[in-house]
Design a protein around this motif. Structure first.
Motif, short mmCIF file in Angstrom:
data_model
loop_
_atom_site.label_atom_id
_atom_site.label_comp_id
_atom_site.label_asym_id
_atom_site.label_seq_id
_atom_site.Cartn_x
_atom_site.Cartn_y
_atom_site.Cartn_z
N LEU A 4 0.85 -1.19 0.00
CA LEU A 4 0.00 0.00 0.00
C LEU A 4 0.88 1.23 0.00
N VAL B 27 -1.73 -0.94 -4.03
CA VAL B 27 -2.89 -0.07 -3.78
C VAL B 27 -2.42 1.31 -3.37
N VAL C 159 -3.46 4.45 -1.18
CA VAL C 159 -4.36 4.84 -0.10
C VAL C 159 -3.93 6.21 0.39
N LEU D 128 -7.74 4.19 -3.09
CA LEU D 128 -8.61 4.54 -1.99
C LEU D 128 -8.30 5.98 -1.60
N GLN E 226 -8.97 9.10 2.65
CA GLN E 226 -8.86 8.16 3.76
C GLN E 226 -8.26 8.86 4.98
N ASP F 256 -9.22 5.19 8.62
CA ASP F 256 -9.59 4.47 7.39
C ASP F 256 -8.40 3.72 6.82
N LYS F 257 -7.21 4.32 6.90
CA LYS F 257 -6.02 3.66 6.37
C LYS F 257 -5.73 2.37 7.12
N THR G 88 -7.96 0.53 8.67
CA THR G 88 -9.01 -0.42 8.28
C THR G 88 -8.67 -1.07 6.93
N ALA G 89 -8.27 -0.24 5.97
CA ALA G 89 -7.90 -0.77 4.65
C ALA G 89 -6.69 -1.70 4.75
N ALA H 27 -7.64 -5.07 6.17
CA ALA H 27 -8.37 -5.86 5.18
C ALA H 27 -7.40 -6.51 4.20
N GLU H 28 -6.38 -5.78 3.78
CA GLU H 28 -5.38 -6.33 2.86
C GLU H 28 -4.52 -7.37 3.57
N THR I 212 1.41 -7.70 4.14
CA THR I 212 1.24 -6.38 3.52
C THR I 212 2.24 -5.38 4.08
#
Length: 761
Positions: free
Chosen positions: A301, A453, A455, A476, A479, A483-484, A486-487, A490-491, A497
């Motif tokens: 990310l 990704v 972000v 994304l 963010q 939010d970062k 959370t993303a 998820a990854e 990651t």
């Protein structure tokens, strides 16, 4: 420090025991060797007890049994040798895993500690902890907003890059909600606090970072992954040898040979070698655990501002009144911008300097906070600023002009120039992709990274073009730090990651990631503190380089372990058969250890995936040709301006003749020099049948277009029908402009890698 002292003690005991043995005092030598080995046994026993309480068993159990057994059976020399390997391995591991971070001290240092509260007609300095909702605060230039609140001035300009990742300062009007953590980039303003400091945005970022760092589980030592099976196999083999022969020395010999020093030493040595090699490339890896986690990364990310983009606004496009011209408009705008410290003003001045424009000195310059700048240049009254700034002065932006700028502004912001009460130019500002970013993304793909990704806290309109240009898997935008995270989680649920960022707003995500990679050269101290890897060179292509180094180091470590333990297994068979005494087994194990360490040190050399072609020689002239690209891009703009200037009459012929001369004087000699020296050497470095053939083909097409433009201009000058010449001339100019821009981009992408540096801007 305790581990280093233990190693020193073992070395001293070995030397003392050897000296006593040579002097004819074997009993004293045995005591010295036992004294060297037993403290190591005690240290290993404590560590093993902690492991058992934690629900796991380590390979050190074999070393503990070997040392105690050797002492009990009178093989003290073997005990000391085993102690040396164990203590040496732990000391090396301690160095590799040494603490490289504090308790987020730099992030804490940036947090505001004092605030100015307005009480009646006076201003009182208070601790931020004393701020209460409803307090009226004064935020002076350069100060950090201490608490969330509402703006009580007509306008304020804040640098919120630490919160949002947006590189351009944001302007707020009266009543706007301001977040703590932003830096006042304009005059002082008053703020009505909505919350106390502890409940505000910046304090939340601090808490997020600390919580995310605390939630990350520590990495188990590589050696412990095979612990249970190896310990069980060793126990069965040694017990079997004892039972079958009735000789406890055979069991001890098996234990001595089985002492898992390749497991204990090989991995740390390989990882330390990788850490050292990364450091020489400006990549600081905070320990072997971080390097090992980095080697397993399959998703990356990226933050946008300051990471994939330089984080500085630049002039992306200009739309100007034809009577003034783009260069004329830029000259006026840059002249008045000299009286402002705003980042957009600095970008305009830099763009004018790059084009060699002579800037006059402005008169009566005045900067309006949150709006723009006014002044007089060469007798003309100028205004430079946002659209609302011009509207406030009663200046209307014409519809066609506004539509063109709106289209261009989709990926940036617009600074408008008004002259004598009329809008005459629009300057589109953008934060473009770093030159090395496309190659960095492609190399990550080649290394097996499956998902990349973007972000960012920036606007979707600004983030989407970056993702499209770099062919990222997802974008994304808008963010928040929460939010970062959370993303990121998820990854991380799908694959290991890494997060790459540079700002305070990235620090929580960097701490929460499997591997946080901080752009430390130009980024914030908070990001560097939270990251596991810090890039001291402000280049994003160091990210795939770090990944390649980590993977090679881990691969070498695993091979060293397999080879070392394979040889140990063979030696264990000989020991069980009675062909190795405990002391001989210890010496054999030493040889195996040396082999494993030497093999692990091959991590100091680059692997096949890291090998870069040899750099171009100075005689190839890459630096000189690359430096000429800035002028050729200006020539491309001149081609477009010339094509746009073609009208129903031949009035543009003198200007077009100047452009045609520049083609002959700048473009064609540049191409000849490239084909003479640069391309032949580049072809040898790149390999293949004819790797630079596409570039040469584009040269030929551009030469043909330049010749066609010259012919059409001669026909027009000779009196041929302008109405027939003009369309063909316009098409040729636009075609050459497009081909020249494409050629410069492709050439830079192809050659920058073998040149060893990012291409010049």
């Amino acid at each position: 420090m305790r581990r280093y002292l233990l190693l020193a003690w073992v070395l001293l005991g070995l030397v003392a025991g050897g000296a006593l043995h040579l002097l004819g005092h074997p009993a004293a030598a045995g005591w010295a060797w036992s004294a060297a080995g037993l403290p190591v046994a005690a240290h290993v026993a404590l560590g093993l007890l902690r492991s058992l309480l934690g629900g796991r068993i380590g390979v050190d159990a074999v070393a503990l049994a070997a040392i105690l057994g050797a002492v009990a059976l009178g093989e003290a020399a073997a005990a000391a040798v085993i102690g040396l390997m164990v203590a040496g391995g732990e000391a090396l591991e301690a160095w590799a895993e040494g603490r490289a971070t504090g308790a987020l001290t730099d992030l804490m240092a940036r947090a505001p500690r004092r605030a100015a509260r307005i009480e009646g007609q006076s201003v009182e300095e208070i601790d931020v902890a004393a701020i209460r909702p409803g307090d009226l605060l004064l935020v002076r230039p350069g100060e950090t907003v201490p608490a969330d609140g509402r703006l009580e001035e007509e306008a304020a300009t804040l640098d919120e890059s630490a919160l949002t990742g947006e590189s351009l300062p944001a302007t707020f009007a009266r009543g706007a909600a301001l977040r703590s953590g932003g830096v006042n980039a304009g005059p002082a303003f008053r703020l009505r606090a909505d919350r106390d400091a502890e409940a505000s945005t910046y304090a939340a970022i601090l808490r997020l970072t600390q919580e995310a760092a605390a939630a990350r589980a520590p990495l188990a030592r590589l050696a412990d992954r095979w612990a249970v099976g190896f310990v069980a196999f060793t126990a069965v083999l040694s017990a079997g040898a004892w039972i079958a022969t009735g000789d406890p020395l055979r069991a001890l010999a098996v234990l001595v040979v089985a002492t898992p020093c390749p497991l204990i030493l090989a991995a740390p040595v390989a990882l330390v070698a990788g850490i050292g090699r990364a450091a020489r490339r400006g990549i600081v890896v905070k320990g072997g655990g971080a390097l090992e986690r980095l080697a397993r990364v399959r998703t990356v990310l990226f933050d946008k501002t300051g990471t994939l983009t330089p984080g500085r606004p630049r002039l992306a496009a200009t739309d100007a009144d034809p009577a003034l011209g783009r260069d004329g408009a830029l000259r006026l705008a840059a002249a008045i911008a000299q009286g402002s410290t705003h980042p957009v003003s600095a970008a305009l001045v830099a763009a004018a300097a790059a084009r060699g424009l002579d800037l006059p000195v402005p008169d009566s310059v005045a900067e309006v906070a949150g709006g723009g700048v006014t002044g007089t240049v060469s007798g003309h009254a100028l205004m430079l600023g946002a659209e609302g700034f011009l509207h406030g002065a009663g200046i209307r932006i014409e519809d066609g002009f506004g539509v063109a700028a709106s289209v261009a502004a989709a990926a940036g912001s617009v600074a408008w120039l008004a002259m004598d009460g009329r809008a005459v130019a629009a300057f589109v500002m953008a934060d473009g992709v770093r030159r090395e970013a496309p190659r960095a993304v492609r190399r990550l793909r080649a290394l097996g990274v499956r998902r990349i990704v973007l972000v960012t806290g920036d606007r979707a309109a600004a983030a989407a073009p970056i993702g499209r240009a770099l062919r990222l898997d997802a974008v994304l935008a808008e963010q928040s730090p929460t939010d970062k995270i959370t993303a990121l989680r998820a990854e991380s649920a799908a694959a290991p990651t890494a997060m790459v960022g540079d700002g305070v707003n990235d620090a929580p995500a960097l701490a929460a990631a499997d591997v946080g990679i901080a752009m430390g050269a130009a980024g914030t101290a908070a990001a560097a503190e939270a990251g596991d890897v810090v890039l001291l060179v402000d280049r994003v292509d160091r990210v795939p380089e770090a990944l390649a180094i980590a993977r090679r180091s881990r691969r070498v470590a695993l091979r060293a372990i397999v080879l070392g333990m394979g040889m140990s297994g063979i030696a264990m068979g000989f020991a069980a058969a009675g062909l190795l005494t405990p002391l001989a087994g210890a010496l054999v194990q030493e040889g195996i250890d040396v082999f494993a360490i030497l093999y692990a040190l091959t991590a100091l050399r680059p692997g096949a995936e890291e090998a870069a072609p040899a750099g171009l020689s100075p005689e190839a002239g890459f630096a000189e040709r690359n430096a000429e690209h800035a002028g050729l891009r200006h020539l491309a703009e001149a081609l477009r301006e010339g094509a746009e200037a073609i009208g129903p009459t031949p009035a543009a012929l003198p200007a077009l003749a100047g452009v045609e001369r520049r083609l002959r004087d700048e473009l064609l000699p540049h191409q000849r020099e490239e084909e003479r020296a640069l391309y032949p050497e580049a072809a040898r470095r790149l390999g293949g049948l004819d790797p630079v053939a596409p570039l040469i083909r584009m040269h030929a097409e551009m030469e043909a277009l330049a010749e066609r433009i010259g012919l059409l201009l001669r026909l027009a000058a000779a009196g041929d029908d302008w109405r027939e010449v003009a369309p063909e001339l316009r098409r040729a100019l636009f075609s050459l402009e497009a081909l020249l821009r494409l050629h410069l981009t492709v050439e830079e992408e192809m050659l920058a890698g073998i040149a060893g540096e990012a291409p010049a801007a």
